[in-house]
Design an enzyme around this catalytic site. Sequence first.
Site, short mmCIF file in Angstrom:
data_model
loop_
_atom_site.label_atom_id
_atom_site.label_comp_id
_atom_site.label_asym_id
_atom_site.label_seq_id
_atom_site.Cartn_x
_atom_site.Cartn_y
_atom_site.Cartn_z
N SER A 176 0.93 -1.29 0.07
CA SER A 176 0.01 0.08 -0.08
C SER A 176 0.92 1.08 0.03
O SER A 176 1.67 1.41 -1.03
CB SER A 176 -0.90 -0.12 1.41
OG SER A 176 -1.88 0.87 1.14
N ASP A 178 -8.65 -5.37 -5.82
CA ASP A 178 -8.10 -4.40 -4.84
C ASP A 178 -8.22 -2.82 -5.34
O ASP A 178 -7.68 -2.67 -6.47
CB ASP A 178 -6.46 -4.60 -4.76
CG ASP A 178 -5.79 -3.56 -3.42
OD1 ASP A 178 -6.48 -2.81 -3.11
OD2 ASP A 178 -4.71 -4.10 -3.43
N HIS A 215 -7.72 -5.57 -0.46
CA HIS A 215 -6.34 -4.54 -0.39
C HIS A 215 -5.50 -5.08 1.16
O HIS A 215 -4.44 -4.82 1.00
CB HIS A 215 -6.68 -3.34 -0.16
CG HIS A 215 -5.54 -2.42 -0.23
ND1 HIS A 215 -4.57 -2.23 -1.00
CD2 HIS A 215 -5.02 -1.52 1.15
CE1 HIS A 215 -3.82 -1.41 -0.71
NE2 HIS A 215 -3.88 -1.00 0.63
#
Length: 315
Positions: free
Chosen positions: A144, A208, A301
Amino acid sequence: MASKLAYENEAVIRRTVTDVWHMEFIGFYNCWNDHTNQITTQVFMFRDKRRQPELVVTAFRGTGAFDMAQWCVDFDISWYEIPDVGKVHGGFYKALGLPKKGSWPKSVAHSLGQPPSAYTVVRDEMAAAVKREPGVQLLVTGHSLGGALAVLLPAVLAMNGEDDILKSLAGVYTFGQPRVGDEKLGEFVGNRLKTTPARYRRFVYCNDLVPRLPYDDSSFMFKHFGECVYFDSFYHAVVMEEEPNKNYFSLLQVLPKYINAGWELVRGLVIGLTLGATYKQSWAMTAFRLVGLFIPGLPPHTPYDYVNSTLLSKT
Protein backbone atom coordinates in the site's frame (compact mmCIF):
# COMPACT_ATOMS: atom_id res chain seq x y z
CA MET A 1 -1.36 5.75 21.83
CA ALA A 2 0.78 6.20 18.70
CA SER A 3 4.01 5.47 20.56
CA LYS A 4 2.46 2.41 22.20
CA LEU A 5 1.33 1.06 18.82
CA ALA A 6 4.78 1.71 17.38
CA TYR A 7 6.39 -0.23 20.22
CA GLU A 8 3.98 -3.14 19.78
CA ASN A 9 4.61 -3.19 16.02
CA GLU A 10 8.35 -3.27 16.60
CA ALA A 11 8.06 -6.10 19.15
CA VAL A 12 5.97 -8.26 16.79
CA ILE A 13 8.25 -7.60 13.82
CA ARG A 14 11.38 -8.27 15.84
CA ARG A 15 10.04 -11.64 17.04
CA THR A 16 8.99 -12.59 13.49
CA VAL A 17 12.36 -11.71 11.99
CA THR A 18 14.48 -13.42 14.65
CA ASP A 19 12.34 -16.35 15.85
CA VAL A 20 10.40 -17.28 12.69
CA TRP A 21 12.62 -16.20 9.80
CA HIS A 22 15.88 -16.68 11.73
CA MET A 23 17.37 -13.48 10.35
CA GLU A 24 19.13 -10.57 12.03
CA PHE A 25 16.98 -7.57 12.92
CA ILE A 26 18.61 -4.26 11.95
CA GLY A 27 16.06 -1.75 13.14
CA PHE A 28 12.50 -0.41 13.27
CA TYR A 29 12.30 3.30 12.47
CA ASN A 30 9.56 5.85 13.08
CA CYS A 31 10.40 8.50 10.49
CA TRP A 32 9.74 12.21 10.40
CA ASN A 33 7.71 14.10 7.81
CA ASP A 34 9.09 17.63 7.61
CA HIS A 35 5.92 18.96 5.97
CA THR A 36 3.41 17.69 8.53
CA ASN A 37 5.80 17.99 11.51
CA GLN A 38 4.98 14.50 12.71
CA ILE A 39 5.84 10.85 12.17
CA THR A 40 4.04 9.48 9.09
CA THR A 41 6.38 6.71 7.95
CA GLN A 42 7.48 3.43 9.50
CA VAL A 43 10.18 1.22 8.05
CA PHE A 44 12.06 -1.82 9.29
CA MET A 45 15.23 -3.48 8.03
CA PHE A 46 16.73 -6.93 8.54
CA ARG A 47 19.42 -9.09 6.96
CA ASP A 48 20.13 -12.71 6.19
CA LYS A 49 23.82 -13.44 6.80
CA ARG A 50 23.34 -17.08 5.86
CA ARG A 51 23.07 -16.09 2.23
CA GLN A 52 26.15 -15.45 0.16
CA PRO A 53 26.17 -12.66 -0.70
CA GLU A 54 24.34 -11.24 2.29
CA LEU A 55 20.76 -10.06 1.75
CA VAL A 56 19.50 -6.83 3.34
CA VAL A 57 15.74 -6.20 3.22
CA THR A 58 14.03 -2.83 3.66
CA ALA A 59 10.25 -2.95 4.23
CA PHE A 60 8.08 0.17 4.29
CA ARG A 61 4.89 -0.20 6.34
CA GLY A 62 1.51 0.50 4.76
CA THR A 63 -1.18 2.82 6.04
CA GLY A 64 -2.40 2.02 9.55
CA ALA A 65 -6.18 1.63 9.73
CA PHE A 66 -6.49 4.27 12.48
CA ASP A 67 -3.47 6.45 11.68
CA MET A 68 -4.87 9.79 10.50
CA ALA A 69 -1.41 11.18 9.72
CA GLN A 70 -0.85 8.40 7.19
CA TRP A 71 -4.34 8.81 5.73
CA CYS A 72 -3.52 12.49 5.15
CA VAL A 73 -0.40 11.38 3.26
CA ASP A 74 -2.50 9.12 1.03
CA PHE A 75 -5.04 11.84 0.22
CA ASP A 76 -2.45 14.53 -0.55
CA ILE A 77 -2.62 14.05 -4.33
CA SER A 78 -0.98 17.37 -5.16
CA TRP A 79 1.73 17.18 -7.82
CA TYR A 80 5.36 17.80 -6.96
CA GLU A 81 7.31 18.40 -10.18
CA ILE A 82 10.98 17.38 -10.30
CA PRO A 83 13.00 18.89 -13.17
CA ASP A 84 14.17 16.26 -15.69
CA VAL A 85 12.47 13.52 -13.64
CA GLY A 86 8.70 14.03 -13.75
CA LYS A 87 5.72 14.70 -11.52
CA VAL A 88 5.27 12.75 -8.29
CA HIS A 89 2.45 12.30 -5.78
CA GLY A 90 3.10 15.07 -3.24
CA GLY A 91 2.04 13.12 -0.15
CA PHE A 92 4.24 10.11 -0.89
CA TYR A 93 7.23 12.26 -1.80
CA LYS A 94 7.00 14.19 1.46
CA ALA A 95 6.51 11.00 3.50
CA LEU A 96 9.72 9.57 2.05
CA GLY A 97 11.60 12.53 3.49
CA LEU A 98 11.54 15.57 1.20
CA PRO A 99 12.86 18.45 3.33
CA LYS A 100 10.75 21.58 3.61
CA LYS A 101 13.77 23.68 2.64
CA GLY A 102 16.81 22.81 0.54
CA SER A 103 17.71 19.54 -1.14
CA TRP A 104 17.81 15.98 0.16
CA PRO A 105 20.40 15.84 2.99
CA LYS A 106 23.59 13.84 2.59
CA SER A 107 23.47 12.53 6.14
CA VAL A 108 21.00 11.90 8.94
CA ALA A 109 20.80 15.21 10.74
CA HIS A 110 18.11 16.04 13.26
CA SER A 111 17.87 18.12 16.40
CA LEU A 112 16.22 17.88 19.80
CA GLY A 113 15.62 14.17 19.42
CA GLN A 114 13.58 14.56 16.23
CA PRO A 115 13.53 11.27 14.28
CA PRO A 116 15.29 11.09 10.89
CA SER A 117 13.47 10.98 7.58
CA ALA A 118 12.74 7.61 5.99
CA TYR A 119 15.00 8.26 3.02
CA THR A 120 18.06 9.31 5.01
CA VAL A 121 17.93 6.47 7.52
CA VAL A 122 17.37 3.83 4.83
CA ARG A 123 20.05 5.28 2.56
CA ASP A 124 22.62 5.37 5.36
CA GLU A 125 21.88 1.77 6.42
CA MET A 126 22.14 0.65 2.79
CA ALA A 127 25.39 2.55 2.28
CA ALA A 128 26.83 0.92 5.41
CA ALA A 129 25.82 -2.53 4.12
CA VAL A 130 27.45 -1.90 0.73
CA LYS A 131 30.63 -0.68 2.42
CA ARG A 132 30.67 -3.68 4.77
CA GLU A 133 30.12 -6.21 1.99
CA PRO A 134 30.50 -4.86 -1.58
CA GLY A 135 28.57 -7.80 -3.06
CA VAL A 136 25.56 -7.36 -0.77
CA GLN A 137 22.08 -7.69 -2.28
CA LEU A 138 19.52 -5.05 -1.33
CA LEU A 139 15.80 -5.77 -1.51
CA VAL A 140 13.07 -3.12 -1.04
CA THR A 141 9.42 -3.91 -0.48
CA GLY A 142 6.19 -2.52 0.91
CA HIS A 143 2.40 -2.82 0.93
CA SER A 144 0.00 0.00 0.00
CA LEU A 145 1.58 3.30 1.11
CA GLY A 146 4.72 1.28 1.83
CA GLY A 147 4.77 0.08 -1.77
CA ALA A 148 4.59 3.67 -3.02
CA LEU A 149 7.58 4.64 -0.87
CA ALA A 150 9.48 1.52 -1.93
CA VAL A 151 9.26 2.36 -5.64
CA LEU A 152 10.05 6.06 -5.08
CA LEU A 153 13.22 5.21 -3.16
CA PRO A 154 15.26 4.24 -6.29
CA ALA A 155 14.19 7.51 -7.95
CA VAL A 156 15.61 9.62 -5.12
CA LEU A 157 18.74 7.45 -4.90
CA ALA A 158 19.30 8.05 -8.62
CA MET A 159 18.67 11.80 -8.29
CA ASN A 160 21.30 11.97 -5.53
CA GLY A 161 23.91 9.94 -7.41
CA GLU A 162 23.88 6.96 -5.02
CA ASP A 163 25.26 4.66 -7.71
CA ASP A 164 26.92 2.17 -5.35
CA ILE A 165 23.59 1.53 -3.64
CA LEU A 166 21.68 1.26 -6.93
CA LYS A 167 24.19 -1.27 -8.27
CA SER A 168 23.43 -3.51 -5.27
CA LEU A 169 19.66 -3.16 -5.59
CA ALA A 170 18.54 -6.70 -6.41
CA GLY A 171 14.77 -6.17 -6.30
CA VAL A 172 11.88 -3.79 -5.71
CA TYR A 173 8.64 -5.67 -4.97
CA THR A 174 5.43 -3.85 -4.08
CA PHE A 175 2.00 -5.15 -3.03
CA GLY A 176 -1.23 -3.22 -3.50
CA GLN A 177 0.78 -0.16 -4.53
CA PRO A 178 -1.06 3.01 -5.63
CA ARG A 179 0.15 5.08 -8.58
CA VAL A 180 3.02 7.38 -7.61
CA GLY A 181 3.51 9.78 -10.52
CA ASP A 182 3.16 10.61 -14.19
CA GLU A 183 4.46 8.82 -17.27
CA LYS A 184 7.74 10.76 -17.27
CA LEU A 185 8.51 9.67 -13.70
CA GLY A 186 7.82 6.07 -14.69
CA GLU A 187 10.30 6.34 -17.56
CA PHE A 188 12.93 7.83 -15.23
CA VAL A 189 12.59 5.10 -12.61
CA GLY A 190 12.31 2.35 -15.21
CA ASN A 191 15.46 3.47 -16.98
CA ARG A 192 17.43 3.63 -13.73
CA LEU A 193 16.32 0.16 -12.66
CA LYS A 194 17.27 -1.24 -16.07
CA THR A 195 20.88 -0.18 -15.47
CA THR A 196 21.02 -2.18 -12.22
CA PRO A 197 20.39 -5.85 -11.41
CA ALA A 198 17.08 -4.77 -9.87
CA ARG A 199 13.78 -6.32 -10.86
CA TYR A 200 10.70 -4.23 -10.18
CA ARG A 201 7.50 -6.20 -9.79
CA ARG A 202 4.15 -4.70 -8.82
CA PHE A 203 1.78 -7.31 -7.35
CA VAL A 204 -1.97 -6.66 -7.55
CA TYR A 205 -4.65 -8.93 -6.09
CA CYS A 206 -7.99 -9.09 -7.90
CA ASN A 207 -10.32 -6.13 -7.21
CA ASP A 208 -8.02 -4.30 -4.80
CA LEU A 209 -9.11 -0.67 -5.07
CA VAL A 210 -5.82 1.00 -4.09
CA PRO A 211 -3.70 0.06 -7.16
CA ARG A 212 -6.42 1.75 -9.26
CA LEU A 213 -5.79 5.08 -7.46
CA PRO A 214 -5.15 7.92 -8.08
CA TYR A 215 -6.89 7.78 -11.45
CA ASP A 216 -5.14 7.28 -14.75
CA ASP A 217 -7.09 9.76 -16.88
CA SER A 218 -6.75 13.14 -18.57
CA SER A 219 -7.49 15.01 -15.33
CA PHE A 220 -5.15 13.22 -12.91
CA MET A 221 -2.56 11.73 -15.30
CA PHE A 222 -1.18 9.24 -12.75
CA LYS A 223 0.46 6.27 -14.49
CA HIS A 224 1.72 2.88 -13.37
CA PHE A 225 4.94 1.57 -14.89
CA GLY A 226 6.78 -1.73 -15.00
CA GLU A 227 5.23 -5.18 -15.10
CA CYS A 228 2.14 -6.01 -13.07
CA VAL A 229 1.78 -9.49 -11.58
CA TYR A 230 -1.98 -9.83 -11.30
CA PHE A 231 -3.66 -12.47 -9.11
CA ASP A 232 -7.30 -13.40 -9.59
CA SER A 233 -9.51 -14.60 -6.73
CA PHE A 234 -8.33 -18.19 -7.30
CA TYR A 235 -4.74 -16.95 -6.71
CA HIS A 236 -3.73 -17.58 -10.33
CA ALA A 237 -1.04 -15.17 -11.50
CA VAL A 238 -0.75 -13.45 -14.88
CA VAL A 239 1.95 -10.96 -15.90
CA MET A 240 0.51 -7.93 -17.68
CA GLU A 241 1.21 -4.26 -18.25
CA GLU A 242 -1.80 -2.96 -16.30
CA GLU A 243 -4.30 -4.64 -13.99
CA PRO A 244 -7.85 -5.11 -15.39
CA ASN A 245 -10.40 -2.34 -14.76
CA LYS A 246 -7.57 0.12 -14.19
CA ASN A 247 -9.73 2.92 -12.72
CA TYR A 248 -12.06 0.54 -10.83
CA PHE A 249 -15.40 2.23 -11.56
CA SER A 250 -16.14 0.71 -14.98
CA LEU A 251 -19.87 -0.01 -15.33
CA LEU A 252 -19.03 -3.28 -17.08
CA GLN A 253 -17.29 -4.52 -13.92
CA VAL A 254 -19.97 -3.67 -11.34
CA LEU A 255 -21.82 -6.99 -11.30
CA PRO A 256 -18.67 -9.20 -11.55
CA LYS A 257 -17.10 -7.32 -8.61
CA TYR A 258 -20.06 -7.99 -6.33
CA ILE A 259 -20.28 -11.63 -7.38
CA ASN A 260 -16.58 -12.01 -6.68
CA ALA A 261 -16.98 -10.39 -3.23
CA GLY A 262 -19.55 -13.06 -2.39
CA TRP A 263 -17.18 -15.80 -3.56
CA GLU A 264 -14.35 -14.37 -1.43
CA LEU A 265 -16.62 -14.44 1.62
CA VAL A 266 -17.44 -18.12 1.05
CA ARG A 267 -13.82 -19.00 0.23
CA GLY A 268 -12.63 -17.40 3.46
CA LEU A 269 -15.02 -19.52 5.51
CA VAL A 270 -13.73 -22.82 4.09
CA ILE A 271 -10.10 -22.17 3.14
CA GLY A 272 -8.79 -23.14 6.58
CA LEU A 273 -10.63 -26.47 6.34
CA THR A 274 -9.48 -27.25 2.81
CA LEU A 275 -5.88 -26.02 2.92
CA GLY A 276 -4.98 -26.14 6.60
CA ALA A 277 -4.54 -23.83 9.57
CA THR A 278 -1.86 -21.75 7.82
CA TYR A 279 -4.54 -20.22 5.60
CA LYS A 280 -7.34 -19.94 8.16
CA GLN A 281 -9.10 -16.60 7.92
CA SER A 282 -9.61 -14.59 11.12
CA TRP A 283 -13.07 -13.54 12.26
CA ALA A 284 -12.04 -9.91 11.81
CA MET A 285 -11.19 -10.63 8.17
CA THR A 286 -14.49 -12.46 7.75
CA ALA A 287 -16.32 -9.39 9.08
CA PHE A 288 -14.38 -7.24 6.63
CA ARG A 289 -15.51 -9.58 3.82
CA LEU A 290 -19.08 -8.64 4.75
CA VAL A 291 -18.14 -5.00 4.19
CA GLY A 292 -16.88 -6.11 0.79
CA LEU A 293 -20.42 -7.06 -0.20
CA PHE A 294 -21.10 -3.29 -0.24
CA ILE A 295 -17.63 -1.95 -1.19
CA PRO A 296 -15.93 -4.88 -2.95
CA GLY A 297 -12.58 -3.16 -3.43
CA LEU A 298 -11.67 -2.80 0.26
CA PRO A 299 -11.14 -6.36 1.63
CA PRO A 300 -8.88 -7.38 -1.30
CA HIS A 301 -6.42 -4.67 -0.23
CA THR A 302 -5.49 -6.33 3.06
CA PRO A 303 -2.18 -8.26 3.29
CA TYR A 304 -4.16 -11.49 3.83
CA ASP A 305 -4.85 -12.14 0.14
CA TYR A 306 -1.40 -10.97 -0.91
CA VAL A 307 0.21 -13.50 1.44
CA ASN A 308 -2.07 -16.24 0.13
CA SER A 309 -1.34 -15.22 -3.46
CA THR A 310 2.40 -15.60 -3.01
CA LEU A 311 2.01 -18.93 -1.16
CA LEU A 312 -0.60 -20.54 -3.38
CA SER A 313 0.07 -19.23 -6.87
CA LYS A 314 1.26 -21.97 -9.23
CA THR A 315 2.43 -19.63 -12.00
